[in-house]
Design a protein around this motif. Structure first.
Motif, PDB file in Angstrom:
ATOM      1  N   ILE A 154      -3.070   2.413 -10.459  1.00 10.70           N
ATOM      2  CA  ILE A 154      -1.622   2.210 -10.533  1.00 10.70           C
ATOM      3  C   ILE A 154      -1.331   1.376 -11.774  1.00 10.70           C
ATOM      4  N   LEU A 159       4.776  -0.556 -10.674  1.00 12.58           N
ATOM      5  CA  LEU A 159       5.163  -1.555  -9.677  1.00 12.58           C
ATOM      6  C   LEU A 159       6.419  -2.301 -10.112  1.00 12.58           C
ATOM      7  N   ARG A 174      -0.358  -4.744  -1.985  1.00 13.87           N
ATOM      8  CA  ARG A 174       0.185  -3.928  -0.887  1.00 13.87           C
ATOM      9  C   ARG A 174      -0.279  -2.475  -0.987  1.00 13.87           C
ATOM     10  N   PHE A 175      -0.520  -2.008  -2.210  1.00 15.42           N
ATOM     11  CA  PHE A 175      -0.849  -0.603  -2.440  1.00 15.42           C
ATOM     12  C   PHE A 175      -2.351  -0.367  -2.580  1.00 15.42           C
ATOM     13  N   ARG A 210       1.576   8.180   0.059  1.00 17.47           N
ATOM     14  CA  ARG A 210       1.469   6.885   0.689  1.00 17.47           C
ATOM     15  C   ARG A 210       1.691   6.953   2.194  1.00 17.47           C
ATOM     16  N   PRO A 214       1.427   0.174   3.064  1.00 21.62           N
ATOM     17  CA  PRO A 214       2.154  -0.762   2.198  1.00 21.62           C
ATOM     18  C   PRO A 214       3.264  -1.548   2.900  1.00 21.62           C
TER      19      PRO A 214
END
Length: 267
Positions: A154, A159, A174-175, A210, A214
């Motif tokens: 990522i 973000l 969180r990811f 996702r 998260p």
């Protein structure tokens, strides 16, 4: 602007807390020690934060090559190595049936108390072959107990774009990425097909859809409402899924270091 590797994480036990690193070896299954251990229930099915969000409060560490688990009270348990494994059993990770090693009755008892129900800790050995999805990967591409691919990337800009839209900002952890990059535009990683970092090649094989993880606050071990997925759905939704980050497969072994240059080879 030069794109660089800005953060590096491993998650030794699937769905437990992650470990930030300055460097990591890349081995046959991805980053060394990443998701080589996993919790399973009595039937051998994998357990994650999807149903047990408080798993994230257990912090793994690697000490002299051995796994150590520490709970939220600071109490630690040292896990025996594979040479002391008590049994071999088949375990389930999504559609994959994998041979794994059950390491210790004492470890299982310690974890069962922490999780609040019976569970077992298992390990995937170096010689176990878990083939990545051939719809996206090549024959011989391997992973451990990840959901499907050895690495998740990522960008910091992706973000930042999300946090600009959120009522309250969320951290990258969180990811649960392995590789975080800086110096590119938001979601530039969507357009990459092959990259090189520190002399190691990677194929960008599939966007990451996702799940609810998260929404779990890693500081409290609790799901705290619909964010950040609610906001992501407003601009990152396609085919009724939410996409954030890219799954990678490595094409070599070697050492990755934070601040290494990221070269975009194919877009």
């Amino acid at each position: 602007m030069t794109i660089r590797l800005s953060q590096l994480y491993i998650y030794p036990v699937k769905s437990m807390a992650g470990i930030p690193l300055e460097s990591s070896q890349v081995d046959a299954m991805g980053l060394k020690h990443d998701r080589r251990w996993m919790l399973v229930d009595r039937d051998g099915h994998f357990m994650t934060q999807r149903t047990h969000p408080h798993m994230v409060l257990i912090r793994p560490s690697i000490l002299d090559g051995r796994l150590v688990l520490t709970n939220s009270m600071g109490e630690s348990h040292r896990v025996p190595g594979i040479e002391h494994a008590e049994a071999t059993l088949g375990v389930q990770v999504w559609k994959d049936r994998v041979n794994a090693h059950r390491l210790s009755s004492d470890t299982d008892a310690w974890l069962s108390r922490e999780i609040g129900e019976p569970c077992q800790l298992v390990y995937i050995a170096d010689d176990e072959i878990r083939q990545c999805d051939l719809d996206y990967a090549k024959e011989g591409d391997r992973t451990g107990f990840s959901d499907g691919f050895p690495l998740l990337l990522i960008s910091e800009a992706s973000l930042a774009e999300l946090n600009n839209r959120l009522p309250e900002q969320v951290p990258m952890i969180r990811f649960r990425p392995n590789l975080v990059v800086a110096g590119c535009e938001a979601h530039a990683e969507d357009n990459w097909r092959a990259i090189r970092i520190g002399g190691i090649g990677f194929r960008v094989v599939k966007p990451c859809s996702r799940c609810p993880i998260p929404t779990v606050n890693p500081e409290t071990g609790r799901k705290e409402g619909p964010e950040p997925l609610k906001t992501l759905m407003s601009y990152r939704r396609r085919n009724n899924k939410v996409w954030f980050g890219q799954n990678l497969v490595h094409e070599g072994r070697g050492l990755l270091r934070v601040d290494a240059e990221v070269n975009i080879l194919v877009t």
